[in-house]
Design an enzyme around this catalytic site. Structure first.
Site, PDB file in Angstrom:
ATOM      1  N   GLY A  12       0.849  -1.187   0.000  1.00 52.92           N
ATOM      2  CA  GLY A  12       0.000   0.000   0.000  1.00 52.92           C
ATOM      3  C   GLY A  12       0.885   1.237   0.000  1.00 52.92           C
ATOM      4  O   GLY A  12       1.680   1.433   0.915  1.00 52.92           O
ATOM      5  N   GLN A  15      -0.802   7.252   2.154  1.00 52.64           N
ATOM      6  CA  GLN A  15      -0.182   8.141   3.149  1.00 52.64           C
ATOM      7  C   GLN A  15       0.583   7.357   4.211  1.00 52.64           C
ATOM      8  O   GLN A  15       1.691   7.745   4.593  1.00 52.64           O
ATOM      9  CB  GLN A  15      -1.267   8.983   3.838  1.00 52.64           C
ATOM     10  CG  GLN A  15      -1.980   9.941   2.920  1.00 52.64           C
ATOM     11  CD  GLN A  15      -1.183  11.236   2.739  1.00 52.64           C
ATOM     12  OE1 GLN A  15       0.034  11.240   2.762  1.00 52.64           O
ATOM     13  NE2 GLN A  15      -1.885  12.328   2.561  1.00 52.64           N
ATOM     14  N   VAL A 123      -2.450  -3.182   9.253  1.00 47.41           N
ATOM     15  CA  VAL A 123      -2.953  -1.866   9.662  1.00 47.41           C
ATOM     16  C   VAL A 123      -4.375  -1.632   9.122  1.00 47.41           C
ATOM     17  O   VAL A 123      -5.099  -0.775   9.602  1.00 47.41           O
ATOM     18  CB  VAL A 123      -1.985  -0.758   9.165  1.00 47.41           C
ATOM     19  CG1 VAL A 123      -2.438   0.635   9.597  1.00 47.41           C
ATOM     20  CG2 VAL A 123      -0.558  -1.006   9.669  1.00 47.41           C
ATOM     21  N   ALA A 124      -4.770  -2.435   8.115  1.00 42.41           N
ATOM     22  CA  ALA A 124      -6.071  -2.205   7.452  1.00 42.41           C
ATOM     23  C   ALA A 124      -7.238  -2.462   8.410  1.00 42.41           C
ATOM     24  O   ALA A 124      -7.175  -3.329   9.279  1.00 42.41           O
ATOM     25  CB  ALA A 124      -6.193  -3.102   6.220  1.00 42.41           C
ATOM     26  N   ASN A 125      -8.311  -1.716   8.214  1.00 44.62           N
ATOM     27  CA  ASN A 125      -9.511  -1.818   9.059  1.00 44.62           C
ATOM     28  C   ASN A 125     -10.636  -2.579   8.390  1.00 44.62           C
ATOM     29  O   ASN A 125     -10.690  -2.631   7.164  1.00 44.62           O
ATOM     30  CB  ASN A 125      -9.997  -0.402   9.401  1.00 44.62           C
ATOM     31  CG  ASN A 125      -9.330   0.147  10.644  1.00 44.62           C
ATOM     32  OD1 ASN A 125      -9.136  -0.567  11.614  1.00 44.62           O
ATOM     33  ND2 ASN A 125      -8.974   1.428  10.603  1.00 44.62           N
ATOM     34  N   ARG A 156      -2.049   7.297  21.828  1.00 49.49           N
ATOM     35  CA  ARG A 156      -3.044   8.383  21.912  1.00 49.49           C
ATOM     36  C   ARG A 156      -3.395   8.654  23.378  1.00 49.49           C
ATOM     37  O   ARG A 156      -3.422   9.798  23.820  1.00 49.49           O
ATOM     38  CB  ARG A 156      -4.310   7.983  21.138  1.00 49.49           C
ATOM     39  CG  ARG A 156      -4.133   8.100  19.649  1.00 49.49           C
ATOM     40  CD  ARG A 156      -5.382   7.681  18.873  1.00 49.49           C
ATOM     41  NE  ARG A 156      -5.191   7.927  17.458  1.00 49.49           N
ATOM     42  CZ  ARG A 156      -5.748   7.241  16.491  1.00 49.49           C
ATOM     43  NH1 ARG A 156      -6.573   6.241  16.765  1.00 49.49           N
ATOM     44  NH2 ARG A 156      -5.502   7.543  15.227  1.00 49.49           N
ATOM     45  N   HIS A 180      -9.796  -2.765  18.390  1.00 52.97           N
ATOM     46  CA  HIS A 180      -9.574  -1.398  17.881  1.00 52.97           C
ATOM     47  C   HIS A 180     -10.922  -0.789  17.490  1.00 52.97           C
ATOM     48  O   HIS A 180     -11.204  -0.560  16.328  1.00 52.97           O
ATOM     49  CB  HIS A 180      -8.625  -1.471  16.675  1.00 52.97           C
ATOM     50  CG  HIS A 180      -8.203  -0.131  16.163  1.00 52.97           C
ATOM     51  ND1 HIS A 180      -7.722   0.863  16.966  1.00 52.97           N
ATOM     52  CD2 HIS A 180      -8.186   0.381  14.911  1.00 52.97           C
ATOM     53  CE1 HIS A 180      -7.426   1.925  16.243  1.00 52.97           C
ATOM     54  NE2 HIS A 180      -7.707   1.664  14.984  1.00 52.97           N
TER      55      HIS A 180
HETATM   56  C1  LMR Z   1      -7.224   5.008  13.457  1.00 56.11           C
HETATM   57  O1  LMR Z   1      -7.554   4.642  14.574  1.00 56.11           O
HETATM   58  O2  LMR Z   1      -6.714   6.114  13.233  1.00 56.11           O
HETATM   59  C2  LMR Z   1      -7.429   4.094  12.290  1.00 56.11           C
HETATM   60  O3  LMR Z   1      -8.024   2.911  12.708  1.00 56.11           O
HETATM   61  C3  LMR Z   1      -8.200   4.729  11.180  1.00 56.11           C
HETATM   62  C4  LMR Z   1      -9.656   4.978  11.523  1.00 56.11           C
HETATM   63  O4  LMR Z   1     -10.486   4.841  10.626  1.00 56.11           O
HETATM   64  O5  LMR Z   1      -9.967   5.361  12.644  1.00 56.11           O
END
Ligand code: LMR
Length: 313
Positions: A12, A15, A123-125, A156, A180
């Site tokens: 990919g 960004q 990393v893909a959702n 975060r 997540h």
């Molecule tokens: C994030 O947490 O930044 C990623 O999973 C992208 C999203 O769509 O929230």
């Protein structure tokens, strides 16, 4: 630093992919192959050339190759998957399941064929379901496949705490468990700043607001960017995991890992602290939870399970 001959496949070229390539080179983790589909050939070749041209500024000897041919990715030590569609404002991560699963089928099949020995970071959702699909389709050992999100969610949480206290982020110790999604579990009771419990430092209403902001951290950025989702912090989080594997650092990082009975969960990828070293996921750590924390984690698991159950392999 000596030039590393490790090979890092980035699937990919968007960004996150571009930032991953830059960080991998700046950290001199190895040579990078930035892959995308033929329609994005200019993008990956351009990003590769652009990054290579900055290597003289600080003297990096790692190189980036942009490609649309999986043969160039073959034999990678680490593969990081960012291929897929990001959500737009108003969407949930689960809304991406069908479109990203289609892409994951192709990616996982190619990893099986070309990089069967790699440590693979997804990393893909929707992240936990995608990493499940990746492992099932690729057939890679479960300890060589992880999802990135725990490092991102924890980072975060730590940032919001440091900001609220106007204190150095270096002394914030915290952990976010679970899937997540909006019901991830920031473990307040286990969090400290310089050894002082967080609950002593921040009032409950402020802590609740930090927890809520952490849980919705991805959506906050989607709302700001409008046409895509976060990319700097996801890239840095993935690179921390790749680095721990490549350099056998044996760091303990929160990751979506396949559980085999830990936390009462079996056969599903879920965010927990794991040790990452040359063997991939070398250990899974179990955090002792009270009844309220167990209930929160169960709620998060129910959400992940629901999405995983709708994955048609
Ligand atoms: C994030 O947490 O930044 C990623 O999973 C992208 C999203 O769509 O929230």
């Amino acid at each position: 630093m000596a030039h590393s001959k490790k090979k890092i496949g980035l699937i990919g070229g968007g960004q996150i992919g571009g930032n991953l390539a830059l960080l991998a080179v700046q950290k001199q983790l190895g040579d990078v192959i930035l892959y995308d589909i033929p329609a994005a050939e200019g993008l990956v070749k351009g990003k590769a050339l652009d990054i290579n041209q900055l290597s003289a500024v600080d003297g990096y000897d790692c190189r980036v190759t942009g490609t649309t041919d999986w043969k160039d990715v073959a034999g990678a030590d680490v593969v990081i998957i960012t291929a897929g569609v990001p959500r737009k404002p108003g969407m949930t991560r689960e809304d991406l399941l069908d479109v990203n699963l289609k892409i994951m089928r192709d990616v996982a099949g190619n990893i099986k064929q070309h990089c069967p020995d790699a440590f693979v970071i997804n990393v893909a959702n929707p992240l936990d379901a995608m990493v499940y699909a990746l492992q099932k389709i690729s057939g890679l050992p479960a300890n060589k496949v992880v999802g990135m999100a725990g490092v991102l969610d924890t980072s975060r949480f730590k940032f919001f705490v440091a900001e609220a206290l106007n204190t150095s982020i270096r002394d914030v110790e915290a952990l976010v468990l679970g899937g997540h999604g909006d019901d991830m579990v920031p473990l307040v009771r286990h969090s400290t700043v310089g050894g002082v419990p967080l609950t002593q430092l921040i009032a409950k209403d402020k802590l609740d607001a930090i927890i809520d902001r952490t849980r919705k951290g991805g959506a906050e950025l989607v709302g700001l960017y409008k046409t895509g989702s976060a990319y700097f912090a996801p890239a840095a989080s993935s690179i921390a995991m790749a680095e721990s594997f490549l350099l056998d650092r044996k760091r303990v990082l929160p990751a979506a890992a396949m559980l085999n009975g830990e936390y009462g969960i079996n056969g599903v990828f879920f965010g927990v602290p794991v040790q990452i070293g040359a063997g991939g996921v070398e250990k899974i750590h179990t955090v002792e939870l009270n009844e309220a924390e167990k209930a929160e984690l169960a709620r998060s698991y129910d959400s992940v399970k629901k999405t995983v159950e709708s994955v048609k392999l």
